[in-house]
Every structure is written in C-alpha cells, then in structure tokens.
Design an enzyme around this catalytic site. Structure first.
Site, short mmCIF file in Angstrom:
data_model
loop_
_atom_site.label_atom_id
_atom_site.label_comp_id
_atom_site.label_asym_id
_atom_site.label_seq_id
_atom_site.Cartn_x
_atom_site.Cartn_y
_atom_site.Cartn_z
N ASP A 202 1.12 -1.29 0.23
CA ASP A 202 0.11 -0.23 -0.17
C ASP A 202 1.21 1.70 0.35
O ASP A 202 1.97 1.10 0.81
CB ASP A 202 -0.96 -0.29 0.93
CG ASP A 202 -2.06 0.52 1.29
OD1 ASP A 202 -2.66 1.28 0.12
OD2 ASP A 202 -1.97 2.13 2.13
N GLU A 255 14.03 -16.36 -1.81
CA GLU A 255 14.76 -16.30 -0.86
C GLU A 255 13.11 -17.53 -0.39
O GLU A 255 13.47 -18.82 -1.02
CB GLU A 255 15.10 -16.27 0.63
CG GLU A 255 14.93 -16.90 1.73
CD GLU A 255 15.09 -16.66 3.10
OE1 GLU A 255 15.32 -17.08 4.36
OE2 GLU A 255 15.63 -15.81 3.28
#
Length: 536
Positions: A202, A255
C-alpha cells in the site's frame, strides 16, 4: 506459465474482505472467503489478493493496522487465515496479502508508546513528530494536506505535532529509522512462513519524505508526477530514496520464491517503471491504464508507453481497471467524462448511463485480458457490478466523506457487499441477510446464482475470456500494433484483438470471431472488443 515467475502472466482476483462473503454477521470474514474459494477458482484466476485483515480499529477499514501479525476478530483468527491459505493452495490459488508500511494505526503499541514518551525520544523517532510553527508552536510544521482532506498534522497534548498523510488515526512511520525497517522485514517473514505467495504494498511511493519537511503549497493529491511545470516534485511522494527499501526486501522475497506488487500512484510511466527494476518489485499497478479515457488514442498511447518503459527494465506490465478505491468500471465508463472518475457518486450527481457503461466495461475487460502481462480483477467486477450511486449519507463510512465534510462521496459505493443468491435476504451475503453497507435496489439481479447458468451473463463472459486467454497463452505472447485511427488492432500471438469506439469496422477477411464483448455479425459495432482467430 513459468512456475517460478508465475506473476508475469497471472490474473489476480482482489478480495475486499468486508464485502466478499460473511459466515455470520454483517461484515465479510475469512471463513466466508474460504467458503467461496471454489467460486474464485471457477472464474479462472491464478491468485487472490486480500485487502488487510490484520488487527485494526477499522477507522480506514483495515488500512490502519494495530498488529501486523494477527487477524482482527472482525474477520476471524490466525487459524482461520492459515486454513484459508491451505485451502487456496489445494485449489491451485496463491494468496497475496496487503502490507501497509506507510503508516500504522494510532492504536499500534509503538504509537501509544510515542504518545507517552517525551519529545525527541526513540519512541517518537519511529514516527514524524515535530514542533509546530508560530509563537507557541500553534501552527502545523508544514502546509501539507491529508489525502482524506484537512491538514496532514495533528497536535498532541505536549504541543508537538505528528504527520498523517491520511486519517488522523494513521500516523506515518519514519522510514529513516532502522528499527522500522527491521520490523517490517520481520513482518514479511511472518506471513511468508505461513505460506503466502506475496504482498501488495500500500502507498508504495510514499514511505520516504524529504527530511527537511519543506512547505509544498499545492492542493493535496495522492498522485505524484503533476503535469503542471510550475509545481515542484512533491516532498512526500515518489522520492528516489524509497527504492532502497524495496531493494532490501527483494532478497527476502526471492528466498521464499514470492512476489510483491506496488501500489504507486505515479503519473510518469518512466518513473513508475523504476519500481519494477530487477531488484525491486515484481509488479506495479498500471494506473495510467485505469485512468485512461475511453478513446482509441488515449488507450493506444497508454498501452504503447507502458510496454516501452517496462521493457527497458525487463518487467511485465500489470493491467488493472478497478479496485476498492475507484468508482466501479461498469459505472465509470457510463459517465460523460471517462477516465479515473470522481471519488464516489451522489444521487444528485450526474448519473452513469449504465447500459452504455456495461457495454464499454465488457469491451474494456476483453481488451485488458488480451494484453500480454498480468491483470487484476476486483471482486464483483466479473459480475458486472455497478457503483451504488444512491447510498444514503447516514450509511457512509469512508473517512474521505467525513474529512472533506461531504465534498466527496468517498469509496463506499464500490465496496457494497457482493450478491450471491438472488432469492435470499441480503442477496445471500450473510446467513441472516445482514450487510455492513446497504445494497442498492435490484442488486439480486447480479447474483452469482442467477449468472452462473446463463451463457450470456457477464460472469460467463469473463470465464470464457480467461479460459481463452490461457488456451492461447496470450499473457506471454508477443504483441504487434496494427491500429488505425479510431480503432485498436493488435496481434497477440495467434489472436487478433480489435476494439472499436465511436465507429464500426468490418470483421477482417480470413478471420473468425473467437469471443466478442457485444454481438458481432460481419461488422464490429461501437464500444466493442473482439478476439479473432485465423482458423489455422
């Protein structure tokens, strides 16, 4: 679709939890969402993005977070969230959660600590606390205005002021502070460990402010990149330093094999493309497309420019027509002036031509879903839902309505609870028919059960579009522009995509209609998109 880069071509369905489906009570919840995941899968999308369901006092319907690691009781429990993620994965749907890093709730423990701490304390350094101006500090530190109307500063009991670019209940975090950065890296891992596939971020362009806090003296807007040459760059939007934050997040996402999408209201397409460089975001909403007027020239220019700037950074383009912050597309395209539209529509405002709006919306959806890249759909968009333009003021809840003193209607009209069952109270939104916002008259006509078996319904039109998009691998195809004046004409892989606006055009010889937004004979009528194949 390449498994480890699924976001490059995915269609992602936005769920606004309050308004999607309730398992009990007037507000939608996580169990209601889980109940309807099969429906979402049946539409033909790849992933689900949920607006915030974290613990929150709900002053801005979840975009004021008091605990990023817990579920608000209004929506359920952390166990409900984990069950929802697990069920989505069973259905082949990925879950994307909404991260709100620009500000917290004023009920967040950090802000409560800051309120009770002294000026200059470490607790206050997590936010933007400053002394005021004037003889006794009675004036705000700057002239900045809130996106929701009114000043962007509020004074606390000891005389200092804190910055809130949105509501007073949403104090802005200070991202110059290493503690803030460490906390959000931990929050990312918390949700990634629970199986989410990514984040929608956001106000991604707003985290870094000019530390000098200069006056700006211009009317507030959430959008940066103003076209007026005499307006200097906004000291709170789209600052170069913001990119350092996302470069630090990217290794964490990599990752886990996850993605993130930027909500960056940046008009300049080239600057917006910087958010999707190879070591930052994977996606960035193309708000230029959402805000484009419904003309061949405007849309062609937007599409061409979007591909041009994104190709330079090796990123896909992420198309979007609607979300929880704008007037619904079926109404917006029925207004005399098309484009981003107003911030809500009152009953006394000029009303959309709904028949025209729906026709254009179908054409716009078919155009968007033909374009290579990823695309987002807002819940109810697949049903052709219009804006609620007769909402009584007594029912409004958007803080924009209150902070502008009714000057703007706000966003409630695009957040009406969805209709599921045409013969049930509240159109089947909740077990007892309760809805947190009143549904407009005739809402049941759009219900899923009524559209499900109707081959001509908006829902089945969208299902057909998504199925053919996948069948012809359009999202990953090469696009060629063969447009002429007043008509868009694209070759997307083996599919030809034509959109007419004010005029009609003949169906080209040697091509047959695969799918059309409006009935087509040997002529493509105005406000119509068709997908054609050569039959090979």
């Amino acid at each position: 679709m390449t498994t480890n880069q699924w976001w490059r071509s995915a269609v992602i369905y936005q769920v606004y939890p309050r308004s999607f489906k309730s398992s009990g009570g007037p507000v939608g919840d996580l169990r209601g969402i889980t109940e309807k995941l099969d429906y979402i899968a049946s539409v033909g999308v790849d992933a689900v993005w949920l607006s915030p369901f974290f613990r929150s006092p709900q002053n801005d319907h979840g975009y004021d977070v008091s605990d990023y690691r817990d579920v608000d009781p209004l929506f359920g429990t952390l166990a409900d969230a984990e069950a929802m993620i697990a069920r989505a994965n069973e259905l082949g749907l990925k879950i994307i959660v909404d991260l709100v890093p620009n500000h917290t709730s004023n009920e967040h423990p950090w802000f409560q600590e800051a309120l009770h701490a002294a000026p200059g304390s470490p607790a206050r350094e997590r936010y933007w606390f400053r002394d005021g101006r004037g003889e006794s500090g009675e004036l705000p530190p700057t002239d900045w205005e809130s996106v929701f109307g009114g000043p962007a500063w509020t004074r606390v009991d000891d005389g200092q002021w804190y910055l809130h670019l949105f509501d007073t209940s949403q104090p802005d975090l200070n991202w110059e502070n290493p503690e803030v950065r460490e906390e959000f890296e931990s929050i990312l891992r918390f949700w990634l460990d629970r199986g989410v596939a990514g984040f929608r971020v956001d106000v991604a362009h707003g985290l870094m402010k000019d530390p000098a806090l200069p006056d700006w003296r211009h009317q507030w807007a959430m959008v940066t990149g103003q076209e007026e040459n005499d307006i200097p760059p906004a000291p709170m939007w789209d600052r170069d330093a913001v990119h350092e934050i996302y470069r630090s997040w990217r290794p964490i996402l990599d990752e886990y094999g996850a993605m993130m999408c930027a909500e960056a209201w940046v008009i300049d397409d080239a600057r917006r493309s910087l958010y999707v460089r190879g070591d930052e975001f994977h996606q960035c909403f193309n708000f230029s497309f959402l805000a484009s007027p419904w003309t061949a020239e405007d849309l062609r220019s937007t599409i061409r420019r979007s591909y041009e700037v994104n190709r330079k950074v090796g990123a896909p383009t992420t198309w979007v027509l609607s979300n929880h912050d704008v007037v619904r597309i079926a109404s917006r395209l029925g207004l005399e002036q098309t484009g981003k539209g107003p911030n809500g529509i009152y009953a006394h405002d000029p009303q959309p031509d709904l028949e025209l709006g729906v026709k254009r919306a179908r054409a716009a959806h078919l155009l968007m879903l033909a374009l290579p890249g990823s695309a987002y759909l807002y819940n109810g968009e697949e049903l052709g839902l219009p804006e609620h333009t007769a909402l009584p003021d007594s029912a409004r809840q958007d803080p924009t309505f209150f902070r502008t003193k009714g000057l703007e209607a706000g966003r409630d009209g695009c957040r009406i609870p969805l209709p599921w069952a045409s013969t049930e109270p509240g159109a089947g939104f909740s077990p007892d028919g309760q809805t947190w916002l009143p549904q407009p008259e005739g809402w049941a006509e759009y219900a899923v059960d009524r559209q499900d078996d109707d081959p001509e319904s908006y829902l089945n039109f969208m299902r057909a579009a998504l199925a053919n998009r996948s069948r012809f691998a359009m999202a990953e195809a090469t696009i060629h522009d063969e447009s002429s004046e007043g008509v868009l004409d694209y070759r997307v892989g083996d599919v030809r995509v034509i959109t007419c606006f004010d005029d009609e055009a003949p169906v080209p010889q040697g091509w047959r209609v695969l799918l059309s937004s409006s009935p087509v004979t040997d002529t493509i009528g105005p406000d119509t998109t068709v997908w054609l194949t050569s039959g090979r």
